[in-house]
Design a protein around this motif. Structure first.
Motif, mmCIF file in Angstrom:
data_model
loop_
_atom_site.group_PDB
_atom_site.id
_atom_site.type_symbol
_atom_site.label_atom_id
_atom_site.label_comp_id
_atom_site.label_asym_id
_atom_site.label_seq_id
_atom_site.Cartn_x
_atom_site.Cartn_y
_atom_site.Cartn_z
ATOM 1 N N ILE A 80 0.869 -1.173 0.000
ATOM 2 C CA ILE A 80 0.000 0.000 0.000
ATOM 3 C C ILE A 80 0.901 1.216 0.000
ATOM 4 C CG2 ILE A 80 -1.780 1.296 1.218
ATOM 5 C CD1 ILE A 80 -2.622 -1.359 2.542
ATOM 6 N N GLU A 81 0.652 2.131 -0.938
ATOM 7 C CA GLU A 81 1.450 3.352 -0.981
ATOM 8 C C GLU A 81 0.551 4.567 -1.076
ATOM 9 O OE1 GLU A 81 2.105 5.772 -3.503
ATOM 10 O OE2 GLU A 81 1.030 4.862 -5.156
ATOM 11 N N GLY A 82 1.015 5.650 -0.487
ATOM 12 C CA GLY A 82 0.280 6.895 -0.600
ATOM 13 C C GLY A 82 0.641 7.883 0.492
ATOM 14 N N GLU A 83 0.248 9.110 0.259
ATOM 15 C CA GLU A 83 0.511 10.196 1.203
ATOM 16 C C GLU A 83 -0.328 10.097 2.461
ATOM 17 O OE1 GLU A 83 1.264 14.422 -0.532
ATOM 18 O OE2 GLU A 83 -0.316 13.465 -1.704
ATOM 19 N N ALA A 84 -1.486 9.483 2.371
ATOM 20 C CA ALA A 84 -2.491 9.551 3.427
ATOM 21 C C ALA A 84 -2.214 8.615 4.607
ATOM 22 C CB ALA A 84 -3.868 9.279 2.841
ATOM 23 N N ILE A 85 -0.967 8.577 5.037
ATOM 24 C CA ILE A 85 -0.566 7.785 6.203
ATOM 25 C C ILE A 85 0.383 8.651 7.015
ATOM 26 C CG2 ILE A 85 0.561 5.668 7.003
ATOM 27 C CD1 ILE A 85 0.013 4.537 4.124
ATOM 28 N N LEU A 86 0.157 8.697 8.305
ATOM 29 C CA LEU A 86 1.050 9.463 9.176
ATOM 30 C C LEU A 86 1.764 8.515 10.137
ATOM 31 C CD1 LEU A 86 -1.292 12.463 10.061
ATOM 32 C CD2 LEU A 86 0.630 12.450 8.453
ATOM 33 N N PRO A 87 3.045 8.786 10.411
ATOM 34 C CA PRO A 87 3.783 7.926 11.339
ATOM 35 C C PRO A 87 3.101 7.784 12.692
ATOM 36 C CG PRO A 87 5.285 9.436 10.239
ATOM 37 C CD PRO A 87 3.891 9.847 9.865
ATOM 38 N N GLU A 88 2.556 8.895 13.206
ATOM 39 C CA GLU A 88 1.938 8.866 14.531
ATOM 40 C C GLU A 88 0.650 8.045 14.573
ATOM 41 O OE1 GLU A 88 1.054 13.039 12.792
ATOM 42 O OE2 GLU A 88 2.720 11.620 12.782
ATOM 43 N N LEU A 93 -0.395 0.189 14.626
ATOM 44 C CA LEU A 93 -0.462 -1.112 13.955
ATOM 45 C C LEU A 93 0.908 -1.771 13.890
ATOM 46 C CD1 LEU A 93 -2.954 -0.310 11.061
ATOM 47 C CD2 LEU A 93 -3.388 -1.637 13.138
ATOM 48 N N PHE A 94 1.943 -0.964 13.696
ATOM 49 C CA PHE A 94 3.297 -1.521 13.653
ATOM 50 C C PHE A 94 3.667 -2.143 14.999
ATOM 51 C CE2 PHE A 94 7.957 -1.105 14.026
ATOM 52 C CZ PHE A 94 8.311 -1.921 12.966
ATOM 53 N N ASN A 95 3.348 -1.472 16.086
ATOM 54 C CA ASN A 95 3.650 -2.015 17.415
ATOM 55 C C ASN A 95 2.854 -3.284 17.694
ATOM 56 O OD1 ASN A 95 5.540 -0.052 18.035
ATOM 57 N ND2 ASN A 95 4.054 1.266 19.041
ATOM 58 N N LEU A 101 4.460 -6.234 9.253
ATOM 59 C CA LEU A 101 4.456 -4.936 8.573
ATOM 60 C C LEU A 101 5.870 -4.440 8.323
ATOM 61 C CD1 LEU A 101 1.755 -2.859 10.512
ATOM 62 C CD2 LEU A 101 1.753 -3.308 8.072
ATOM 63 N N LYS A 102 6.098 -3.939 7.136
ATOM 64 C CA LYS A 102 7.328 -3.194 6.816
ATOM 65 C C LYS A 102 6.854 -1.821 6.369
ATOM 66 C CE LYS A 102 11.323 -4.750 6.205
ATOM 67 N NZ LYS A 102 12.504 -4.728 7.035
ATOM 68 N N ILE A 103 7.342 -0.787 7.029
ATOM 69 C CA ILE A 103 6.865 0.566 6.787
ATOM 70 C C ILE A 103 8.046 1.486 6.518
ATOM 71 C CG2 ILE A 103 5.625 2.534 7.784
ATOM 72 C CD1 ILE A 103 4.292 0.474 9.707
ATOM 73 N N CYS A 104 7.911 2.337 5.521
ATOM 74 C CA CYS A 104 8.891 3.402 5.334
ATOM 75 C C CYS A 104 8.218 4.646 4.783
ATOM 76 C CB CYS A 104 10.066 2.967 4.464
ATOM 77 S SG CYS A 104 9.714 2.880 2.700
ATOM 78 N N PHE A 105 8.864 5.766 5.010
ATOM 79 C CA PHE A 105 8.389 7.066 4.554
ATOM 80 C C PHE A 105 9.472 7.699 3.703
ATOM 81 C CE2 PHE A 105 5.776 6.094 8.112
ATOM 82 C CZ PHE A 105 4.564 6.724 7.882
ATOM 83 N N LEU A 106 9.047 8.453 2.682
ATOM 84 C CA LEU A 106 9.969 9.159 1.804
ATOM 85 C C LEU A 106 9.619 10.640 1.783
ATOM 86 C CD1 LEU A 106 9.150 6.288 -0.101
ATOM 87 C CD2 LEU A 106 11.378 7.044 -0.827
ATOM 88 N N HIS A 160 8.926 8.033 16.488
ATOM 89 C CA HIS A 160 8.294 6.713 16.566
ATOM 90 C C HIS A 160 9.190 5.580 16.064
ATOM 91 C CE1 HIS A 160 4.578 8.511 17.850
ATOM 92 N NE2 HIS A 160 4.651 9.365 16.842
ATOM 93 N N ASN A 161 10.440 5.902 15.789
ATOM 94 C CA ASN A 161 11.420 4.907 15.350
ATOM 95 C C ASN A 161 10.983 4.179 14.072
ATOM 96 O OD1 ASN A 161 13.965 3.802 15.636
ATOM 97 N ND2 ASN A 161 13.210 2.044 16.790
ATOM 98 N N LEU A 162 10.480 4.957 13.115
ATOM 99 C CA LEU A 162 10.118 4.429 11.800
ATOM 100 C C LEU A 162 11.120 4.941 10.774
ATOM 101 C CD1 LEU A 162 6.252 4.953 11.972
ATOM 102 C CD2 LEU A 162 7.471 2.771 12.064
ATOM 103 N N ARG A 163 11.303 4.203 9.695
ATOM 104 C CA ARG A 163 12.307 4.554 8.689
ATOM 105 C C ARG A 163 11.832 5.673 7.777
ATOM 106 N NH1 ARG A 163 16.862 1.372 7.836
ATOM 107 N NH2 ARG A 163 17.367 3.233 6.655
ATOM 108 N N TYR A 164 12.707 6.656 7.612
ATOM 109 C CA TYR A 164 12.479 7.785 6.721
ATOM 110 C C TYR A 164 13.660 7.862 5.771
ATOM 111 C CZ TYR A 164 12.251 12.629 5.095
ATOM 112 O OH TYR A 164 12.222 13.761 4.330
#
Length: 184
Positions: A80-88, A93-95, A101-106, A160-164
């Motif tokens: 799933i890709e898109g802008e409409a997701i916020l790390p916070e 769900l990641f926790n 889940l594998k999550i990253c932000f660009l 939140h210790n997510l990859r950017y």
């Protein structure tokens, strides 16, 4: 595994999603398609493509969260890709499902506006692209907004210790680094 690729407009989310889909042999969903479904199909909901990305993310969160939870429960491999997701928001769900889940932000927090506008024009040449027929002033404003949003996303990812991954300096390298991260 469910792969979530988010971040700002023009940071390479779709490129990463398409490459990963090809390499993994799995499908992907662009949240842009869902947002346009709300925009054109149920406008009374008040969720539409002209809202800022964080506004869309907050309005769509309950719906999106339910979809992701269903996919996780069913052990679906998907992107799933898109802008409409916020790390916070996604951190919950990641926790709860760290091994599913594998999550990253660009984003691009550290680039000149002119350079990014040039990149957009170069990349979009000859392709269907909603931004390319806009004025230079419109594009510059869009880039400025996305740079500010990148800084917000980066700070939230750090919190939140997510990859950017920042594509400001070397777009191709950052995209490749995101791919490597998602494939491990």
């Amino acid at each position: 595994m469910l792969y979530i690729i988010s971040g700002v407009s023009r940071a390479g989310k779709t490129i990463v999603a398409k490459k990963l889909a090809s390499q993994k042999g799995i499908s992907y969903l662009s949240l842009d398609w869902l947002v346009m479904g709300f925009t054109n199909g149920i406008p009374e909901y008040g969720l539409h493509h002209m809202l800022l990305p964080d506004e869309i993310a907050k309005k769509i969160w309950g719906f999106f969260k339910a979809i992701v939870e269903s996919m996780l429960w069913n052990d679906v491999d998907y992107i799933i890709e898109g802008e409409a997701i916020l790390p916070e928001l996604i951190i919950e769900l990641f926790n709860k499902h760290p091994n599913k889940l594998k999550i990253c932000f660009l984003g691009f927090a550290d680039i000149s506006v002119d350079k990014k506008v040039e990149e957009i024009k170069e990349f979009s040449c000859g392709k269907k692209d909603w931004l390319i027929d806009k004025s230079d002033k419109y594009m510059r404003n869009h880039v400025k907004n996305m740079m500010a949003h990148s800084k917000t996303i980066k700070a939230s990812c750090n919190k939140h210790n997510l990859r950017y991954f920042d594509v400001s300096k070397n777009f191709v390298t950052a995209i490749n680094n995101a791919m490597c991260y998602l494939k491990t």
